[in-house]
Design a protein around this motif. Structure first.
Motif, short mmCIF file in Angstrom:
data_model
loop_
_atom_site.label_atom_id
_atom_site.label_comp_id
_atom_site.label_asym_id
_atom_site.label_seq_id
_atom_site.Cartn_x
_atom_site.Cartn_y
_atom_site.Cartn_z
N MET A 1 18.57 -3.55 4.07
CA MET A 1 17.39 -4.02 3.38
C MET A 1 16.44 -2.83 3.19
SD MET A 1 14.95 -7.21 4.36
CE MET A 1 16.29 -8.31 3.97
N THR A 2 15.95 -2.66 2.00
CA THR A 2 15.10 -1.50 1.71
C THR A 2 13.64 -1.84 1.48
OG1 THR A 2 15.63 -1.60 -0.63
CG2 THR A 2 17.02 -0.18 0.76
N ALA A 3 13.33 -3.12 1.36
CA ALA A 3 11.93 -3.53 1.17
C ALA A 3 11.72 -4.87 1.84
CB ALA A 3 11.60 -3.63 -0.32
N ALA A 4 10.49 -5.13 2.21
CA ALA A 4 10.15 -6.39 2.86
C ALA A 4 10.41 -7.56 1.91
CB ALA A 4 8.68 -6.37 3.27
N PRO A 5 11.05 -8.60 2.42
CA PRO A 5 11.18 -9.81 1.59
C PRO A 5 9.81 -10.50 1.50
CG PRO A 5 12.01 -10.24 3.79
CD PRO A 5 11.66 -8.77 3.74
N VAL A 6 9.60 -11.24 0.46
CA VAL A 6 8.35 -11.99 0.33
C VAL A 6 8.50 -13.31 1.08
CG1 VAL A 6 6.79 -13.13 -1.30
CG2 VAL A 6 7.81 -10.91 -1.88
N LEU A 7 7.53 -13.59 1.94
CA LEU A 7 7.49 -14.84 2.70
C LEU A 7 6.19 -15.56 2.35
CD1 LEU A 7 8.45 -13.50 6.26
CD2 LEU A 7 9.99 -14.26 4.44
N GLU A 8 6.24 -16.86 2.27
CA GLU A 8 5.02 -17.63 2.01
C GLU A 8 4.83 -18.69 3.07
OE1 GLU A 8 5.02 -19.08 -2.03
OE2 GLU A 8 4.15 -17.18 -2.72
N THR A 9 3.57 -18.86 3.46
CA THR A 9 3.17 -19.94 4.36
C THR A 9 2.18 -20.80 3.58
OG1 THR A 9 1.23 -18.83 5.29
CG2 THR A 9 3.37 -18.31 6.31
N ALA A 10 1.60 -21.76 4.25
CA ALA A 10 0.64 -22.63 3.57
C ALA A 10 -0.52 -21.84 2.97
CB ALA A 10 0.12 -23.68 4.55
N ARG A 11 -0.98 -20.79 3.68
CA ARG A 11 -2.16 -20.07 3.22
C ARG A 11 -1.94 -18.60 2.91
NH1 ARG A 11 -6.51 -20.59 7.63
NH2 ARG A 11 -4.74 -20.04 8.92
N LEU A 12 -0.77 -18.07 3.26
CA LEU A 12 -0.55 -16.63 3.19
C LEU A 12 0.70 -16.26 2.42
CD1 LEU A 12 -1.19 -15.86 6.97
CD2 LEU A 12 -2.85 -15.66 5.09
N THR A 13 0.68 -15.04 1.88
CA THR A 13 1.88 -14.39 1.36
C THR A 13 2.08 -13.12 2.16
OG1 THR A 13 1.53 -15.26 -0.87
CG2 THR A 13 2.98 -13.36 -0.66
N LEU A 14 3.26 -12.98 2.74
CA LEU A 14 3.67 -11.75 3.39
C LEU A 14 4.55 -11.03 2.39
CD1 LEU A 14 2.90 -13.76 5.71
CD2 LEU A 14 4.53 -12.51 7.13
N ARG A 15 4.20 -9.81 2.02
CA ARG A 15 4.87 -9.11 0.93
C ARG A 15 4.96 -7.62 1.24
NH1 ARG A 15 1.00 -6.06 -1.02
NH2 ARG A 15 -1.14 -6.81 -1.26
N PRO A 16 5.77 -6.89 0.45
CA PRO A 16 5.82 -5.44 0.63
C PRO A 16 4.44 -4.83 0.36
CG PRO A 16 7.65 -6.18 -0.74
CD PRO A 16 6.73 -7.35 -0.56
N PHE A 17 4.17 -3.73 1.02
CA PHE A 17 2.94 -2.98 0.75
C PHE A 17 2.99 -2.41 -0.67
CE2 PHE A 17 2.77 -2.73 5.39
CZ PHE A 17 1.42 -2.99 5.61
N ARG A 18 1.82 -2.23 -1.25
CA ARG A 18 1.66 -1.59 -2.55
C ARG A 18 0.68 -0.43 -2.39
NH1 ARG A 18 -0.20 -7.23 -4.71
NH2 ARG A 18 1.79 -8.31 -4.82
N ALA A 19 0.80 0.56 -3.25
CA ALA A 19 -0.17 1.66 -3.22
C ALA A 19 -1.58 1.13 -3.41
CB ALA A 19 0.18 2.69 -4.29
N SER A 20 -1.73 0.06 -4.15
CA SER A 20 -3.06 -0.51 -4.39
C SER A 20 -3.67 -1.16 -3.14
CB SER A 20 -3.00 -1.53 -5.54
OG SER A 20 -2.10 -2.59 -5.22
N ASP A 21 -2.90 -1.27 -2.05
CA ASP A 21 -3.44 -1.78 -0.78
C ASP A 21 -4.22 -0.71 -0.02
OD1 ASP A 21 -2.21 -4.32 -1.11
OD2 ASP A 21 -0.35 -3.61 -0.16
N ALA A 22 -4.18 0.53 -0.49
CA ALA A 22 -4.75 1.65 0.27
C ALA A 22 -6.22 1.45 0.62
CB ALA A 22 -4.55 2.97 -0.48
N ASP A 23 -7.04 1.00 -0.31
CA ASP A 23 -8.47 0.85 -0.02
C ASP A 23 -8.72 -0.23 1.03
OD1 ASP A 23 -9.17 2.87 -1.80
OD2 ASP A 23 -9.63 1.47 -3.44
N ALA A 24 -8.06 -1.37 0.89
CA ALA A 24 -8.24 -2.45 1.85
C ALA A 24 -7.69 -2.05 3.22
CB ALA A 24 -7.56 -3.72 1.36
N GLN A 25 -6.58 -1.34 3.24
CA GLN A 25 -5.99 -0.85 4.49
C GLN A 25 -6.95 0.13 5.16
OE1 GLN A 25 -3.23 -1.55 6.24
NE2 GLN A 25 -2.39 0.30 7.13
#
Length: 172
Positions: A1-25
Motif C-alpha cells: 500500500m502506498t497511500a492511506a485509504p480513505v475511511l469515513e465515520t459519522a463525523r470524520l474523514t480519515l484521508r491521505p495528507f495533502r500539501a494543502s494541509d501544511a498551514d493547518a498542520q
C-alpha cells in the motif's frame, strides 16, 4: 500500500495528507496547548511539515501510516491519527510493533473526535493487517489521551523511559 485509504465515520474523514494541509498542520503543531505532552515545546513550521511528510511516507514502507483527519461537515483539517514504527530509542523497546498515535487541534478537544478517529484506525488495521499487538506511548500527565487509549482497548500503563523522561506504554 502506498497511500492511506480513505475511511469515513459519522463525523470524520480519515484521508491521505495533502500539501494543502501544511498551514493547518503548522498551526496545530505550533500550538503549545497541543504539544505540551509532546516534549513541551511547540514545533516549527518546518518540523510540522516534516511530520506531515513522515506520516504520508510511512504507508510505502510499512503498509500503514498516518491519516489526515477532517470534519465531514465543513472539510476542516482537525488532526492526525495513525500508526508508525519510529524505532524509538526507549526502554523497554517497542521496535517492530505498530505504534498508534493521535493529535488534534486544541479547539476540538473534548468533542470525541480523537476517540472516533482512533476507533476507525484500529478497525482498519485489525481488518487489513491483524497485528498481534499495537502499542501507544503516552505522557503520564496526559489524562485525555489515556482515556482515549483505554476506551479503545489499550491497557497496561507500563512504565517506560523515552529521551530520559518517564512515559507510559499502553498495549492492545
Amino acid at each position: 500500500m502506498t497511500a492511506a485509504p480513505v475511511l469515513e465515520t459519522a463525523r470524520l474523514t480519515l484521508r491521505p495528507f495533502r500539501a494543502s494541509d501544511a498551514d493547518a498542520q503548522a498551526a496545530m503543531m505550533g500550538d503549545p496547548i497541543v504539544t505540551r505532552h509532546l516534549g513541551g515545546q511547540p514545533f516549527s513550521r518546518e518540523e510540522g511539515w516534516r511530520k506531515l511528510l513522515c506520516g504520508a511516507g510511512l504507508w510505502t514502507l510499512f503498509g500503514y501510516g498516518y491519516w489526515a483527519v477532517e470534519r465531514r461537515d465543513d472539510g476542516r483539517f482537525i488532526g492526525q491519527v495513525g500508526f508508525a514504527d519510529f524505532r524509538r530509542d526507549m526502554t523497554p523497546r517497542i521496535e517492530g510493533l505498530p505504534e498508534m498515535g493521535w493529535l488534534f487541534a486544541a479547539d476540538t478537544f473534548g468533542q470525541g473526535y480523537a476517540s472516533e478517529a482512533v476507533a476507525a484506525g484500529l478497525d482498519w488495521i485489525d481488518r487489513a493487517l491483524a497485528p498481534a499487538q499495537i502499542v501507544a506511548i503516552i505522557d503520564e500527565a496526559n489524562g485525555a489521551s489515556i482515556r482515549v487509549a483505554e476506551k479503545a482497548g489499550f491497557a497496561g500503563r507500563e512504565p517506560a523511559t523515552y529521551r530520559s523522561e518517564p512515559i507510559l506504554i499502553f498495549r492492545r
